[in-house]
Design an enzyme around this catalytic site. Structure first.
Site, PDB file in Angstrom:
ATOM      1  N   ARG A 148     -11.996   6.080  -5.640  1.00  0.00           N
ATOM      2  CA  ARG A 148     -10.606   5.699  -5.496  1.00  0.00           C
ATOM      3  C   ARG A 148     -10.213   5.050  -6.922  1.00  0.00           C
ATOM      4  O   ARG A 148     -10.946   4.165  -7.014  1.00  0.00           O
ATOM      5  CB  ARG A 148     -10.274   4.682  -4.634  1.00  0.00           C
ATOM      6  CG  ARG A 148      -8.645   4.608  -4.513  1.00  0.00           C
ATOM      7  CD  ARG A 148      -8.305   3.756  -3.177  1.00  0.00           C
ATOM      8  NE  ARG A 148      -8.507   2.372  -3.237  1.00  0.00           N
ATOM      9  CZ  ARG A 148      -8.136   1.651  -2.346  1.00  0.00           C
ATOM     10  NH1 ARG A 148      -7.515   1.864  -1.167  1.00  0.00           N
ATOM     11  NH2 ARG A 148      -8.366   0.209  -2.642  1.00  0.00           N
ATOM     12  N   LYS A 168      -5.453  -4.806  -1.335  1.00  0.00           N
ATOM     13  CA  LYS A 168      -4.144  -4.589  -1.907  1.00  0.00           C
ATOM     14  C   LYS A 168      -3.238  -5.172  -0.744  1.00  0.00           C
ATOM     15  O   LYS A 168      -3.709  -5.559   0.413  1.00  0.00           O
ATOM     16  CB  LYS A 168      -4.020  -3.073  -1.833  1.00  0.00           C
ATOM     17  CG  LYS A 168      -4.258  -2.350  -0.445  1.00  0.00           C
ATOM     18  CD  LYS A 168      -3.891  -0.849  -0.667  1.00  0.00           C
ATOM     19  CE  LYS A 168      -4.134  -0.002   0.313  1.00  0.00           C
ATOM     20  NZ  LYS A 168      -3.966   1.428   0.169  1.00  0.00           N
ATOM     21  N   SER A 218      -5.619   8.166   7.465  1.00  0.00           N
ATOM     22  CA  SER A 218      -5.422   6.863   7.571  1.00  0.00           C
ATOM     23  C   SER A 218      -4.334   6.735   8.806  1.00  0.00           C
ATOM     24  O   SER A 218      -3.676   7.509   8.893  1.00  0.00           O
ATOM     25  CB  SER A 218      -4.559   6.101   6.465  1.00  0.00           C
ATOM     26  OG  SER A 218      -5.535   6.063   5.013  1.00  0.00           O
TER      27      SER A 218
END
Length: 216
Positions: free
Chosen positions: A41, A139, A110
């Site tokens: 990622r 995050k 997700s």
């Protein structure tokens, strides 16, 4: 034969923003430490740059016999011949990714609620990335952590593997497996560690010990 055999109990998501190591180095240290799946990622790289990184990481993963999945970027996964992708709630739909990558691709989705977990399973996801379970620094999150109760409810609601994510550490990984998760995905616990190899190994030992205790 275990129906979840290709979905690892420990996925390390590479994040180079908090470490001196590159994606390939992180992948090698994590695989050597016992990670069974790597997710690449990087929000900062364009697709061409991501392809170059993916090819490097793919070679490391293949050396260890570990699948590589790309975060979001189906086209990059295709070009780099990665093993699959992980899709967020606003990314390409699971059936569309499946159509492009093939029936054998690993496609994670997700979810942050039981309803979303059921939707992901119905859409044909290989596994569910569920969370965030605990507070996380990786995050900003608009929603509160789902906690172990929320995780347990999701695990009970679906038949495909549930991979817990969000604030997972060696200190709480056993509780996550106890709650019903098939495995965990981590970022900071490994990528922000001084020694990513040792951090991965600690996680692997905790997970394996908990799984073993549940099968006795």
């Amino acid at each position: 034969m275990n129906p979840h055999r290709h979905i690892s109990r420990l996925c390390v998501i590479t994040d180079t923003s908090r470490t001196r190591f590159g994606h390939g180095q992180l992948a090698r240290l994590a695989c050597a430490g016992g990670a069974g799946m790597i997710q690449l990622r990087d929000k900062e790289l364009d697709d061409n740059q991501m392809v170059r990184e993916a090819l490097l990481v793919r070679d490391v993963c293949w050396e260890f016999g570990v699948p590589l999945i790309l975060n979001d970027r189906v086209a990059v996964a295709q070009e780099s011949r990665a093993d699959g992708v992980h899709l967020g709630r606003t990314d390409l739909a699971v059936p569309d990714a499946r159509a492009r990558l093939g029936k054998d691709a690993i496609i994670g989705a997700s979810a942050g609620s039981v309803e979303e977990a059921k939707e992901a399973e119905a859409a044909g996801a290989s596994y569910i990335g569920f969370g965030h379970v605990f507070a996380t620094s990786s995050k900003q999150k608009p929603k509160a952590p789902v906690g172990l109760e929320g995780l347990a409810a999701a695990c009970a609601a679906v038949k495909i593997p549930v991979i817990a994510i969000g604030g997972i550490t060696a200190a709480n990984a056993a509780d996550v497996i106890k709650a019903g998760a098939w495995g965990v995905a981590v970022i900071a616990e490994v990528c922000a560690a001084v020694d990513p190899y040792a951090a991965t190994q600690r996680l692997r030992d905790v997970i394996d010990a908990q799984v073993a205790s549940q099968t006795q």
